[in-house]
Motif scaffolding. Structure first.
Motif, PDB file in Angstrom:
ATOM      1  N   ALA A  98      31.514  40.225  67.165  1.00 34.22           N
ATOM      2  CA  ALA A  98      32.372  41.036  66.321  1.00 34.22           C
ATOM      3  C   ALA A  98      33.504  41.620  67.022  1.00 34.22           C
ATOM      4  N   ASP A  99      32.997  42.579  67.949  1.00 33.27           N
ATOM      5  CA  ASP A  99      33.960  43.452  68.615  1.00 33.27           C
ATOM      6  C   ASP A  99      34.969  42.643  69.557  1.00 33.27           C
ATOM      7  N   ALA A 100      34.598  41.602  70.127  1.00 33.69           N
ATOM      8  CA  ALA A 100      35.346  40.472  70.730  1.00 33.69           C
ATOM      9  C   ALA A 100      36.242  39.917  69.943  1.00 33.69           C
ATOM     10  N   ASP A 101      35.918  39.539  68.695  1.00 34.94           N
ATOM     11  CA  ASP A 101      36.715  39.151  67.375  1.00 34.94           C
ATOM     12  C   ASP A 101      38.020  40.134  67.161  1.00 34.94           C
ATOM     13  N   VAL A 102      37.784  41.312  67.259  1.00 34.29           N
ATOM     14  CA  VAL A 102      38.599  42.398  66.714  1.00 34.29           C
ATOM     15  C   VAL A 102      39.644  42.477  68.030  1.00 34.29           C
ATOM     16  N   PHE A 103      39.308  42.284  69.214  1.00 41.30           N
ATOM     17  CA  PHE A 103      39.955  42.408  70.725  1.00 41.30           C
ATOM     18  C   PHE A 103      40.937  41.277  70.395  1.00 41.30           C
ATOM     19  N   THR A 104      40.354  40.096  70.062  1.00 46.03           N
ATOM     20  CA  THR A 104      41.406  38.748  69.866  1.00 46.03           C
ATOM     21  C   THR A 104      42.164  38.890  68.932  1.00 46.03           C
ATOM     22  N   GLY A 105      41.820  39.641  67.853  1.00 46.31           N
ATOM     23  CA  GLY A 105      43.050  39.829  66.878  1.00 46.31           C
ATOM     24  C   GLY A 105      43.845  40.776  67.257  1.00 46.31           C
TER      25      GLY A 105
ATOM     26  N   VAL B 211      45.909  63.626  72.309  1.00 49.35           N
ATOM     27  CA  VAL B 211      44.815  63.252  72.963  1.00 49.35           C
ATOM     28  C   VAL B 211      43.564  62.840  72.231  1.00 49.35           C
ATOM     29  N   PRO B 212      43.192  61.242  72.352  1.00 48.59           N
ATOM     30  CA  PRO B 212      42.042  60.698  71.286  1.00 48.59           C
ATOM     31  C   PRO B 212      40.889  60.970  71.774  1.00 48.59           C
ATOM     32  N   GLU B 213      39.919  61.426  70.532  1.00 48.23           N
ATOM     33  CA  GLU B 213      38.642  61.588  70.986  1.00 48.23           C
ATOM     34  C   GLU B 213      38.056  59.928  71.079  1.00 48.23           C
ATOM     35  N   LEU B 214      37.086  59.855  71.765  1.00 53.56           N
ATOM     36  CA  LEU B 214      36.346  58.715  71.929  1.00 53.56           C
ATOM     37  C   LEU B 214      36.022  57.842  70.638  1.00 53.56           C
ATOM     38  N   GLY B 215      36.912  56.733  70.477  1.00 55.27           N
ATOM     39  CA  GLY B 215      36.672  55.795  69.178  1.00 55.27           C
ATOM     40  C   GLY B 215      37.162  56.432  68.229  1.00 55.27           C
ATOM     41  N   ALA B 216      37.992  57.481  68.051  1.00 51.45           N
ATOM     42  CA  ALA B 216      38.685  57.883  67.099  1.00 51.45           C
ATOM     43  C   ALA B 216      39.369  56.986  66.163  1.00 51.45           C
ATOM     44  N   ASP B 217      39.847  55.910  66.763  1.00 55.76           N
ATOM     45  CA  ASP B 217      40.477  55.222  65.693  1.00 55.76           C
ATOM     46  C   ASP B 217      39.777  53.429  65.525  1.00 55.76           C
ATOM     47  N   THR B 218      38.493  53.658  66.187  1.00 60.66           N
ATOM     48  CA  THR B 218      37.784  52.233  66.038  1.00 60.66           C
ATOM     49  C   THR B 218      37.648  51.826  64.741  1.00 60.66           C
ATOM     50  N   GLU B 219      37.632  52.250  63.562  1.00 64.67           N
ATOM     51  CA  GLU B 219      37.452  51.748  62.165  1.00 64.67           C
ATOM     52  C   GLU B 219      38.504  51.290  61.895  1.00 64.67           C
ATOM     53  N   ALA B 220      39.752  52.210  62.184  1.00 64.46           N
ATOM     54  CA  ALA B 220      41.132  51.730  61.524  1.00 64.46           C
ATOM     55  C   ALA B 220      41.444  50.342  62.392  1.00 64.46           C
ATOM     56  N   ILE B 221      41.106  50.303  63.652  1.00 64.65           N
ATOM     57  CA  ILE B 221      41.477  49.104  64.279  1.00 64.65           C
ATOM     58  C   ILE B 221      40.542  47.903  63.971  1.00 64.65           C
ATOM     59  N   ARG B 222      39.583  48.039  63.634  1.00 63.67           N
ATOM     60  CA  ARG B 222      38.671  46.957  62.985  1.00 63.67           C
ATOM     61  C   ARG B 222      39.403  46.228  61.695  1.00 63.67           C
ATOM     62  N   GLU B 223      39.645  47.393  60.708  1.00 61.40           N
ATOM     63  CA  GLU B 223      40.269  47.143  59.576  1.00 61.40           C
ATOM     64  C   GLU B 223      41.601  46.186  59.766  1.00 61.40           C
ATOM     65  N   GLU B 224      42.378  46.730  60.664  1.00 61.65           N
ATOM     66  CA  GLU B 224      43.737  45.999  61.071  1.00 61.65           C
ATOM     67  C   GLU B 224      43.584  44.987  61.506  1.00 61.65           C
ATOM     68  N   PHE B 225      42.696  44.720  62.661  1.00 63.10           N
ATOM     69  CA  PHE B 225      42.729  43.490  63.390  1.00 63.10           C
ATOM     70  C   PHE B 225      41.680  42.438  63.247  1.00 63.10           C
ATOM     71  N   GLY B 226      40.598  42.805  62.907  1.00 64.12           N
ATOM     72  CA  GLY B 226      39.469  42.161  62.699  1.00 64.12           C
ATOM     73  C   GLY B 226      39.498  40.952  61.564  1.00 64.12           C
ATOM     74  N   SER B 227      39.173  39.862  61.880  1.00 63.99           N
ATOM     75  CA  SER B 227      38.962  38.911  60.950  1.00 63.99           C
ATOM     76  C   SER B 227      37.623  38.849  60.000  1.00 63.99           C
ATOM     77  N   SER B 228      36.736  39.466  60.630  1.00 59.76           N
ATOM     78  CA  SER B 228      35.444  39.939  60.044  1.00 59.76           C
ATOM     79  C   SER B 228      35.174  41.391  60.350  1.00 59.76           C
ATOM     80  N   ILE B 229      34.759  42.021  59.289  1.00 58.99           N
ATOM     81  CA  ILE B 229      34.555  43.387  59.707  1.00 58.99           C
ATOM     82  C   ILE B 229      33.103  43.664  59.918  1.00 58.99           C
ATOM     83  N   ALA B 230      32.794  44.191  61.302  1.00 56.61           N
ATOM     84  CA  ALA B 230      31.225  44.341  61.395  1.00 56.61           C
ATOM     85  C   ALA B 230      30.756  45.473  60.597  1.00 56.61           C
ATOM     86  N   GLU B 231      29.507  45.398  60.308  1.00 54.39           N
ATOM     87  CA  GLU B 231      29.004  46.021  59.348  1.00 54.39           C
ATOM     88  C   GLU B 231      28.292  47.415  59.969  1.00 54.39           C
TER      89      GLU B 231
END
Length: 383
Positions: free
Chosen positions: A77-84, A363-383
């Motif tokens: 799922a994360d590799a899919d986001v990275f591909t996106g 200065v970003p906190e670790l993973g502060a934007d993870t969910e927003a990135i999943r929403e924007e770039f992932g073709s399938s959202i990890a549950e």
């Protein structure tokens, strides 16, 4: 006011210094930089210390202005986001361990085939091929291999420079290469794969020393606060407990030093010191002459007289003096960046054209934007 890289998206599969400094400078120019970090741990520099209101000095320096996405690229799922991300990105900068991109399924050559407009910067320690291509490479290790420690310090006492020049030099070559590749892509429509080896970077910086070995057959001898290639040129204690740094870089400056500063015109006329290579051969006696002159005078007087004589000079400062340096303050070189701990002072980027807006990113906190990135770039959202 403009940001010249507005609209450019950069993905940083990065850690430590070289790739993060490259991408931070791209963020300084307005690029959107998405930093990919290991879930639960993140960039190793996050954990070096806690001196910046609970954050690490290295991490704050290298990573303001970025988004942080905590992705496990071995997870489908994360590799899919990275591909996106890669499908829509302009630049990927990576400095993972040897072969790591390929093992993850993202070898640079394959990325070039799949995403022809993508610019891929692949930073390694020693490059591909050769007996060292499998080795991990940290700044000290590369500097040791490349000989820079051997010409720093004193004879028999090699020293690593306090600044991580292998990392920083690599970052700046990566940064400039990205800018060149973006310019070329505007003309050709194609991206590029840019491999950069830290060993090659430091070897380039060692060019003058390499030429001495290649053409004269002699190893440069380290001379502490000086240059093995120039004399007199160094640090000299003053009467008021300071250290003056001064010297000459040409025969003309040597004549000014002896006649206008030291009031010793006979030295200028002495054929033993006529040219720089002669003076290098007599370094010790010239250092004693300049050192004796400086030891009788306060730093302020030395600098006043040196300025009047047209001789370059400086004061030996510590880091505290740099933080309080009046030249930086007078030129408004400081600005505030954002963080969860509130505004933090940071230096402006060294290169900003008139009309370019300085970017004061957070200065970003670790993973502060993870969910927003999943929403924007992932073709399938990890549950």
């Amino acid at each position: 006011m403009t940001t010249p890289l507005s609209g450019i998206t950069v993905v940083g599969l990065e850690q430590a210094i070289s790739a993060p400094l490259c991408t931070r400078h791209l963020a300084d120019l307005g690029a959107r930089v998405i930093k990919i970090e290991q879930p639960g741990f993140g960039d190793s520099t996050r954990h070096y210390d806690r001196v910046v209101r609970g954050m690490a000095a290295h991490f704050v320096w290298l990573n303001h202005g970025k988004e942080s996405a905590a992705l496990d690229l071995t997870d489908p799922a994360d590799a899919d986001v990275f591909t996106g991300l890669l499908e829509r990105a302009d630049v990927l900068v990576s400095n993972l361990g040897p072969g790591a991109l390929g093992r993850l399924g993202f070898a640079p050559e394959e990325l070039a085939e799949r995403y022809p407009r993508l610019i891929v910067v692949d930073i390694s320690g020693y490059g591909r091929g050769g007996p060292l291509d499998h080795k991990r490479a940290y700044d000290l290790l590369v500097q040791a291999e490349a000989g820079s420690c051997a010409i720093t310090g004193m004879p028999g006492a090699p020293v690593k420079p306090g600044i991580p020049i292998a990392d920083i030099g690599t970052a700046l070559y990566a940064y400039s290469s990205v800018l060149a590749a973006l310019y070329e892509r505007d003309r050709s429509g194609r991206g590029a794969v840019i491999p950069i080896a830290m060993l090659d970077v430091v070897a380039e910086m060692m060019g003058f020393a390499l030429n001495q070995v290649l053409h004269a057959g002699t190893e440069p001898e380290p001379v502490g606060m000086g240059s093995p290639m120039i004399a007199p040129y160094g640090a000299y204690p003053t009467a008021d407990g300071q250290t003056a740094v001064l010297g000459t870089t040409s025969d003309r400056e040597w004549r000014r030093l002896t006649t206008d500063l030291l009031d010793r015109p006979e030295l200028s006329a002495d054929p033993r010191y006529a040219h720089n290579h002669d003076r290098v051969a007599h370094r010790a006696e010239l250092d004693e002459i300049v050192g004796t002159w400086c030891a009788k005078r306060d730093l302020a007087e030395i600098q006043r007289l040196a300025d009047a004589a047209g001789i370059g000079n400086a004061r030996l400062n510590g880091v505290r003096e740099l933080a309080e340096h009046p030249q930086l303050a007078a030129r408004d070189r400081w600005h505030d960046i954002d963080s969860t701990a509130g505004p933090l002072p940071a230096l402006l980027p060294p290169a900003l054209a008139r009309g370019w807006a300085p970017v004061s990113g957070r200065v970003p906190e670790l993973g502060a934007d993870t969910e927003a990135i999943r929403e924007e770039f992932g073709s399938s959202i990890a549950e």
